[in-house]
Motif scaffolding. Structure first.
Motif, PDB file in Angstrom:
ATOM      1  N   ILE A   1       0.759  -1.145  -0.375  1.00  0.00           N
ATOM      2  CA  ILE A   1       0.076   0.151  -0.098  1.00  0.00           C
ATOM      3  C   ILE A   1       0.719   1.226   0.012  1.00  0.00           C
ATOM      4  O   ILE A   1       0.510   2.152  -0.520  1.00  0.00           O
ATOM      5  N   ALA A   2       2.028   1.207   0.855  1.00  0.00           N
ATOM      6  CA  ALA A   2       2.852   2.421   0.784  1.00  0.00           C
ATOM      7  C   ALA A   2       3.779   2.739  -0.455  1.00  0.00           C
ATOM      8  O   ALA A   2       4.512   3.640  -0.336  1.00  0.00           O
ATOM      9  N   ASP A   3       3.456   1.843  -1.444  1.00  0.00           N
ATOM     10  CA  ASP A   3       4.160   2.253  -2.956  1.00  0.00           C
ATOM     11  C   ASP A   3       3.834   3.556  -3.205  1.00  0.00           C
ATOM     12  O   ASP A   3       2.808   4.127  -3.584  1.00  0.00           O
ATOM     13  N   ASP A   4       5.095   4.389  -3.403  1.00  0.00           N
ATOM     14  CA  ASP A   4       4.976   5.782  -3.511  1.00  0.00           C
ATOM     15  C   ASP A   4       4.544   5.898  -5.033  1.00  0.00           C
ATOM     16  O   ASP A   4       3.341   6.888  -5.221  1.00  0.00           O
ATOM     17  N   VAL A   5       4.914   5.292  -6.011  1.00  0.00           N
ATOM     18  CA  VAL A   5       4.291   5.404  -7.641  1.00  0.00           C
ATOM     19  C   VAL A   5       2.827   5.182  -7.618  1.00  0.00           C
ATOM     20  O   VAL A   5       2.275   5.873  -8.418  1.00  0.00           O
ATOM     21  N   THR A   6       2.543   4.218  -6.905  1.00  0.00           N
ATOM     22  CA  THR A   6       1.083   3.749  -7.078  1.00  0.00           C
ATOM     23  C   THR A   6       0.214   4.889  -6.442  1.00  0.00           C
ATOM     24  O   THR A   6      -0.774   5.236  -6.829  1.00  0.00           O
ATOM     25  N   GLN A   7       0.568   5.529  -5.196  1.00  0.00           N
ATOM     26  CA  GLN A   7      -0.032   6.368  -4.483  1.00  0.00           C
ATOM     27  C   GLN A   7      -0.064   7.537  -5.263  1.00  0.00           C
ATOM     28  O   GLN A   7      -1.034   8.351  -5.307  1.00  0.00           O
ATOM     29  N   ASN A   8       1.293   7.833  -5.855  1.00  0.00           N
ATOM     30  CA  ASN A   8       1.114   9.111  -6.511  1.00  0.00           C
ATOM     31  C   ASN A   8       0.394   8.983  -7.790  1.00  0.00           C
ATOM     32  O   ASN A   8      -0.265  10.142  -8.334  1.00  0.00           O
ATOM     33  N   ALA A   9       0.209   7.984  -8.560  1.00  0.00           N
ATOM     34  CA  ALA A   9      -0.501   7.826  -9.653  1.00  0.00           C
ATOM     35  C   ALA A   9      -1.993   7.961  -9.366  1.00  0.00           C
ATOM     36  O   ALA A   9      -2.794   8.641 -10.123  1.00  0.00           O
ATOM     37  N   LEU A  10      -2.467   7.407  -8.425  1.00  0.00           N
ATOM     38  CA  LEU A  10      -3.931   7.326  -7.989  1.00  0.00           C
ATOM     39  C   LEU A  10      -4.295   8.915  -7.566  1.00  0.00           C
ATOM     40  O   LEU A  10      -5.414   9.457  -7.980  1.00  0.00           O
TER      41      LEU A  10
END
Length: 437
Positions: free
Chosen positions: A103-112
């Protein structure tokens, strides 16, 4: 009466560490920035720039914003679906304990965040444009912001497609767990007693009047700054009895106060116990053992009959060797934390506990697999070759235990002989004198 500080630097550090585990934080920030950007564009109309800036037609800007509004909501929905699938894959293919890392993956959070932020920006900008809230300069500013948002979304989407293809895969989860465990181990080896005095296991268990928890759960964090303030206010010394990762209950002492019972009756012990953050699950940041345990669970799950993937277990064994090599490597003097909490004693991590977390489950469930058993013996042999006498003793102990399990579980004598040959180092005489630090 002394009270625990509401905010300390240590508490803030721990709180900020939890932010990455909340999916809503970054999207919320991007939504606020998107709305703010629309209204900041209105300032262009107050600066007298209409005569020097190109006159962008209202229809062209509305067309761009309409395309963005209709596409970003679809992409955001697709992103959420892909993320949920990745989280489910990490839980079933690796271990549920790895979910916070995924969940803490930066790329995924930034994309969402970028997709949702772009959607909000386009909706708010459309409403303001259709209500004639912009002149020529404002329309140009919105047009420029829209092109900038489009560029950010495209770049983010390209990066996210590459990441989502690997997110939730076992190899990617192992890498994330290794990084989390490595960071926690590196912090702890530069602060073995968390900046306090070192307490022996005997001191942690028996010294002073005990203070128990009012909650049931795992110790996630200890605010030593607040604990030091309480000890100074009551002119006492505190010996911490539990470390982050310990399962606390109402009969387990969190700490011992170096006073007699009568003196402690006048203390507000809630101020002492409130320095311990207790939650329903363990966290990686302050709990190095949890990272090792998560890696061990990934390997153990791969060894189950339903998955039967010894290669993943062998991969994890190599990862554990790297982490223990990091643990026993020389510390950087400029990063070594000085003792600043002189009224607190904290026990250090025991290498035996670290080895139990890392290798016991793998040795037990991989005992009948010759390739896993041999690789485990080679890993323990490598760790037994260090200059750390405690690590050498732990490696030999676990080598003997793993060999005994393999001798019971294996049916082919040639396999047993191969494992025995690899484990010959564990029969060497034990080290009786620890090396000098």
């Amino acid at each position: 009466m002394a009270q625990s500080k509401l905010f300390t630097l240590d508490k803030l550090r721990f709180a900020f560490g939890r932010i990455n585990e909340r999916l809503w934080v970054k999207p919320l920030l991007l939504c606020v920035l998107s709305i703010g950007g629309t209204f900041i564009a209105m300032l262009a109309d107050t600066m007298g720039l209409s005569s020097v800036l190109p006159d962008i037609t209202l229809a062209s800007v509305e067309s761009l914003l309409t395309i963005m509004a209709s596409s970003m909501l679809v992409i955001a929905t697709f992103a959420v679906g892909s993320m949920v699938a990745a989280y489910a894959s990490a839980s079933t293919g690796a271990t549920p304990r790895s979910i916070p890392l995924v969940i803490a993956d930066d790329v995924t959070q930034n994309a969402l965040s970028a997709f949702i932020g772009a959607f909000i920006f386009s909706i708010v900008s459309l409403i303001t444009l259709q209500n004639d809230m912009f002149d020529a300069a404002g329309r140009f500013a919105i047009f420029a912001l829209t092109l900038l948002v489009f560029a950010i979304v495209i770049i983010t989407f390209v990066r996210w497609v590459d990441r989502i293809a690997r997110l939730g895969k076992v190899v990617n989860t192992i890498e994330k767990a290794e990084k989390a465990a490595g960071d926690a181990l590196d912090r702890r080896r530069h602060a073995p007693s968390l900046g306090a005095l070192t307490a022996s296991p005997h001191q942690a268990a028996n010294k002073g009047v005990p203070v128990c928890s009012s909650k049931v759960g795992y110790v996630q964090h200890i605010d030593l700054e607040a604990l030091q303030a309480c000890a100074e206010a009551h002119n006492c010394h505190v010996t911490v009895a539990v470390l982050p990762g310990t399962f606390a209950h109402t009969r387990l002492p969190l700490l011992h106060i170096d006073k007699d019972v009568e003196q402690c009756k006048a203390f507000e012990t809630e101020a002492f116990s409130s320095a311990f953050t207790i939650g329903s699950s363990r966290t990686f940041e302050d709990d190095p053992r949890f990272g090792l345990l998560a890696l061990s669970e990934i390997a153990d799950k791969a060894l189950s009959p339903g998955i039967n993937d010894p290669g993943t277990a062998i991969n994890v064994i190599g990862t554990l060797v790297r982490l223990f090599t990091l643990w026993q490597s020389p510390v950087e003097i400029d990063r070594l934390q000085a003792i600043t909490y002189h009224r607190i004693s904290v026990p250090e991590l025991l290498i035996d506990d670290l080895f139990d977390d890392a290798f016991t489950a793998i040795a037990r469930d991989g005992a009948d697999m010759v390739e896993v058993s041999i690789r485990l013996q080679k890993a323990l042999f490598a760790l037994a070759g260090t200059d750390d006498s405690a690590m050498v003793a732990a490696a030999r102990k676990h080598s003997r235990m793993a060999l005994a399990r393999s001798e019971i579980a294996m049916s082919l004598q040639d396999d047993i002989d191969a494992v025995r040959k690899t484990a010959e180092f564990s029969a060497l005489p034990p080290i009786t004198e620890p090396n000098a630090p």
